[in-house]
Scaffold this active site. Structure first.
Site, PDB file in Angstrom:
ATOM      1  N   GLY A 149       0.814  -1.198   0.000  1.00 39.21           N
ATOM      2  CA  GLY A 149       0.000   0.000   0.000  1.00 39.21           C
ATOM      3  C   GLY A 149       0.849   1.248   0.000  1.00 39.21           C
ATOM      4  O   GLY A 149       2.062   1.204   0.194  1.00 39.21           O
TER       5      GLY A 149
ATOM      6  N   PHE B 287       2.681   8.617   4.420  1.00 39.89           N
ATOM      7  CA  PHE B 287       4.053   8.595   4.907  1.00 39.89           C
ATOM      8  C   PHE B 287       5.020   7.897   3.966  1.00 39.89           C
ATOM      9  O   PHE B 287       6.215   8.048   4.068  1.00 39.89           O
ATOM     10  CB  PHE B 287       4.121   7.890   6.258  1.00 39.89           C
ATOM     11  CG  PHE B 287       3.735   8.781   7.380  1.00 39.89           C
ATOM     12  CD1 PHE B 287       4.597   9.758   7.826  1.00 39.89           C
ATOM     13  CD2 PHE B 287       2.502   8.648   7.984  1.00 39.89           C
ATOM     14  CE1 PHE B 287       4.243  10.585   8.867  1.00 39.89           C
ATOM     15  CE2 PHE B 287       2.144   9.487   9.020  1.00 39.89           C
ATOM     16  CZ  PHE B 287       2.993  10.455   9.468  1.00 39.89           C
ATOM     17  N   GLY B 288       4.482   7.079   3.115  1.00 44.01           N
ATOM     18  CA  GLY B 288       5.375   6.345   2.223  1.00 44.01           C
ATOM     19  C   GLY B 288       4.739   5.043   1.802  1.00 44.01           C
ATOM     20  O   GLY B 288       3.559   4.803   2.050  1.00 44.01           O
TER      21      GLY B 288
ATOM     22  N   VAL C  23       4.408   0.846   1.681  1.00 48.05           N
ATOM     23  CA  VAL C  23       4.575  -0.318   2.542  1.00 48.05           C
ATOM     24  C   VAL C  23       4.765  -1.538   1.653  1.00 48.05           C
ATOM     25  O   VAL C  23       3.986  -1.764   0.723  1.00 48.05           O
ATOM     26  CB  VAL C  23       3.357  -0.530   3.466  1.00 48.05           C
ATOM     27  CG1 VAL C  23       3.618  -1.686   4.418  1.00 48.05           C
ATOM     28  CG2 VAL C  23       3.063   0.737   4.240  1.00 48.05           C
TER      29      VAL C  23
ATOM     30  N   LYS D 230       7.862  -0.394   5.853  1.00 56.19           N
ATOM     31  CA  LYS D 230       7.377   0.916   5.442  1.00 56.19           C
ATOM     32  C   LYS D 230       8.582   1.768   5.086  1.00 56.19           C
ATOM     33  O   LYS D 230       9.525   1.889   5.867  1.00 56.19           O
ATOM     34  CB  LYS D 230       6.594   1.549   6.590  1.00 56.19           C
ATOM     35  CG  LYS D 230       5.939   2.851   6.204  1.00 56.19           C
ATOM     36  CD  LYS D 230       5.163   3.404   7.363  1.00 56.19           C
ATOM     37  CE  LYS D 230       3.692   3.412   7.060  1.00 56.19           C
ATOM     38  NZ  LYS D 230       2.922   4.051   8.129  1.00 56.19           N
TER      39      LYS D 230
ATOM     40  N   ASP E 213      -4.002   9.100  15.656  1.00 54.21           N
ATOM     41  CA  ASP E 213      -4.494   8.820  14.304  1.00 54.21           C
ATOM     42  C   ASP E 213      -5.310   7.525  14.279  1.00 54.21           C
ATOM     43  O   ASP E 213      -5.106   6.657  13.428  1.00 54.21           O
ATOM     44  CB  ASP E 213      -3.327   8.754  13.317  1.00 54.21           C
ATOM     45  CG  ASP E 213      -3.778   9.041  11.886  1.00 54.21           C
ATOM     46  OD1 ASP E 213      -4.927   9.532  11.716  1.00 54.21           O
ATOM     47  OD2 ASP E 213      -2.990   8.781  10.953  1.00 54.21           O
TER      48      ASP E 213
END
Ligand code: NAG
Ligand code: NAG
Ligand code: NAG
Length: 680
Positions: A361, A365-366, A368, A383, A479
């Site tokens: 995915g 943030f970046g 995975v 990640k 979050d």
């Protein structure tokens, strides 16, 4: 007249003979049509001329070979000996160094039939009576490997010029001159088995006979080994045969002629090395075989060494390249987080080089990636974050280390990290079933039954309880949302993504920081003050509960006006006494009404606009575990909060046990509408 005719024919015959027989030849090995073998001489292996010895070699024997035709050695008009030149390659292979013998000789003789000959010292050239006889007309160049007292030999390894007898006219130790000024003398062992080349040159003009030796493949030395100035006119006859003679004595030795060339009135042409017959490799030739093997070995080794050197250079280049590719950033202060640090190389291997195919995915943030750690074969999610200046990296890594110490069955475990220039890698437990999001909204064909949903809710609650209350510090996740809840292989809910998490000591509060979180999950006070707290986590948790039960996103822009905000819609339904209408239609009637109602009410309470009105995680967990009294008090608490709200009190009130014990009979249903409307 008849005499004239005879003379004419004789002359014709002579001229025919001289023009027919070439006095310029080059032989590689034996030539049947041009050579005559005598006595023990035979054709050896590979076609070379084996004068004596060989497999059936006996002691005390001699052998001869001659060029079949006589050569005209003199200028018929002047009677002087013509210049000539010959060269040959020979090899003497002795059984061992202590029993050598005897030698080999190049012969210029008026006859091919040296019948008055003896072996050993006599080299098959003469016998006792013929030795020294001036009528022999024999010139020989001897390569003698035995020191004979009888013929006053200088040593057992010499070259000599013999005229009519074996007492050499001139002799010297076998060897050759080398160096720039040809002053360096190198010894040559005649009987070592190595092929040796000999040049014999006679100048008719200078009446000079030169003998030169050198190991095969060495160019002809400029300085001859022997040089004899003598007019051979009285010795050499008009017509002479050329050839070789050799003998053995009391030890077996093999004498081979490998190649031979001759030229009258000129200099011989050099041999073509590749045309030379291979030297014998029988019992006697073991030394040579060994030599050849060792030569082959030297070639092989040098080739191997070259390949090895190239391989090393290649390896160094590759290692350097890999080192650049796998370069990591490590600083002293990171050592303390040692166990959590992964090697980039391992992660690179685990994710098959961060292949797109392994991509699980992409998030804010970046990316995975799925991976399997090379050594332990543990499946992981990696990640990959391009780190920016948003946060001091050092601080970030410290945070990672803290998160790495969190241990709870319902938290996605951070196994470790790796840091490179411009890049941060976080390694998590791999969650085979992916994120909850997928089951709730993204893939309509996937659905979760009520039991699974209720279990996941309890799982997440349990993990959040751990973060807020059970760990040494208070961890605010910041979050919480369905997409950050992952499902393991047994469909257990696991809270993940601590990218925004903050923590502080119990009893303290968090300092204001930038606003973070996801719209729809951000508590009102958080939006106002930017102060994250456990309460703001509970607000987001409330929204999460609604997501799970209703199967809807917190904000659906395309929905009916009253249904855009999920929490408003649920509160509205509650107000209308139709709370269960909000339950995900995908469940149909297959759900436990009491549980769904409980979760929905709890969700509304958690989503209370006033931070103080929200329950604590302790309370949430107890409620979900089915504490009956608390379930009753839930409504009361909502009502109580609403009353305070209406009274204008904005004080922080906690959902304490004592507070919960104050029972109130006022229907919460009527109050909730005002409560929510008020708080918005
Ligand atoms: C032998 O010698 C003759 C004449 O010198 C030459 O023509 C012939 O090719 C030689 N044969 C071999 C096998 O060398
Ligand atoms: C023989 O000698 C004469 C006189 O010196 C010379 O002209 C001739 O070329 C010589 N012949 C040979 C074959 O060398
Ligand atoms: C013999 O050797 C000497 C010395 O190198 C040289 O000057 C001479 O020309 C040689 N003679 C022959 C016939 O090759």
């Amino acid at each position: 007249m008849s005499q004239l005719i005879l003379v004419f024919f004789l002359l014709l015959h002579l001229s025919h003979a001289s023009s027919d027989v070439p006095d310029d030849f080059i032989f590689y090995g034996y030539n049947k049509s041009s050579m005559e073998l005598g006595d023990e001489a035979k054709v050896g292996p590979n076609g070379l001329i084996q004068l004596t010895g060989g497999e059936d070699g006996r002691l005390q024997q001699f052998g001869h070979v001659f060029y079949s035709h006589p050569l005209q050695f003199k200028n018929s008009s002047t009677g002087s000996v013509l210049s000539f030149s010959t060269s040959f390659v020979f090899a003497i292979i002795s059984q061992n160094q202590n029993s050598r013998g005897h030698g080999i000789a190049f012969v210029i003789s008026p006859t091919k039939d040296l019948f008055r000959a003896l072996p050993s010292d006599y080299l098959g050239l003469f016998d006792r009576s013929s030795d020294g006889d001036p009528s022999n007309h024999i010139v020989a160049i001897e390569m003698d490997t035995v020191k004979s007292q009888e013929f006053s030999d200088i040593d057992d390894n010499h070259v000599g010029i013999d005229i009519n007898g074996l007492k050499s006219v001139s002799s010297t130790t076998a060897g050759y001159y080398t160096g720039r000024k040809s002053t360096l003398f190198r010894n040559l062992d005649l009987a070592k088995g190595d092929p040796i080349q000999v040049w014999v040159d006679y100048s008719g003009l200078r009446k000079q006979l030169n003998v030169t030796l050198a190991p095969l493949r060495t160019p002809k030395p400029l300085r001859p080994l022997l040089s004899l100035t003598r007019d051979l006119s009285h010795l050499i006859l008009q017509s002479m045969y050329v050839g070789f003679s050799s003998s053995t004595g009391s030890s077996e030795s093999t004498h081979d002629i490998i190649a031979w060339s001759f030229k009258m009135n000129g200099e011989v042409q050099p041999f073509e090395i590749k045309k030379l017959p291979k030297i014998r490799t029988d019992g006697h030739g073991k030394r040579d075989q060994r030599r050849q093997t060792s030569e082959a070995l030297v070639v092989l080794l040098s080739v191997a060494a070259t390949i090895f050197a190239l391989a090393i250079i290649l390896a160094i280049v590759l290692i350097l390249r890999r080192n650049i590719q796998f370069r990591e950033v490590v600083e002293d202060w990171e050592i303390q987080y040692g166990p959590h640090r992964f090697k980039y190389r391992d992660l690179f291997v685990a994710t098959k080089g961060f292949k797109d195919r392994e991509l699980l995915g992409r998030g804010g943030f970046g990316q995975v990636y799925r991976g399997v750690l090379p050594k332990t074969k543990i499946p992981v999610a990696v990640k990959r974050i391009s780190h920016d200046s948003r946060q001091g990296l050092r601080e970030f890594v410290a945070e990672i280390a803290t998160i790495g110490r969190l241990r709870h069955p319902n938290l996605v475990r951070l196994l470790g990290y790796c840091r490179r220039k411009g890049e941060l890698l976080l390694v998590y437990d791999f969650m085979p079933n992916g994120s909850l999001n997928k089951f709730l909204f993204d893939q309509p064909e996937l659905t979760l039954d009520w039991a699974q949903r209720f279990k996941i809710i309890k799982d997440v609650a349990s993990s959040l309880f751990y973060l807020h209350h059970e760990w040494v510090q208070v961890v605010v996740h910041r979050d919480i949302k369905a997409s950050n809840v992952l499902l393991d292989s047994e469909m257990n809910g696991r809270l993940g993504d601590f990218g925004l998490a903050k923590w502080y000591d119990h009893g303290a509060t968090l300092q204001t920081s930038y606003l973070a979180g996801t719209p729809g999950y951000i508590a009102p006070e958080l939006a106002r003050t930017g102060k994250a707290s456990t309460s703001s986590d509970l607000f987001a948790f409330g929204t999460f509960l609604l997501e799970v039960v209703c199967g809807r996103r917190p904000v659906e822009p395309g929905a009916e006006p009253g249904e855009v905000l999920l929490v408003d819609w649920v509160a509205d339904c509650w107000d209308r006494g139709a709370l269960l209408e909000t339950v995900d239609p995908k469940l149909g009637m297959d759900y436990v009404a009491e549980e769904a109602e409980l979760v929905l009410k709890l969700a509304l309470l958690c989503s209370h606009p006033v931070a103080g009105a929200r329950p604590s995680m302790l309370c949430v967990v107890q409620l979900l575990e089915g504490d009956a009294s608390l379930v009753e008090e839930l409504n009361a608490n909502v009502l109580g909060m609403a009353e305070q709200q209406m009274a204008g009190s904005h004080e922080k009130v906690s959902l304490s046990a004592s507070y919960l014990s104050q029972k109130d009979s006022v229907s919460s249903l009527t109050m909730t509408e005002e409560l929510i409307a008020d708080g918005r």
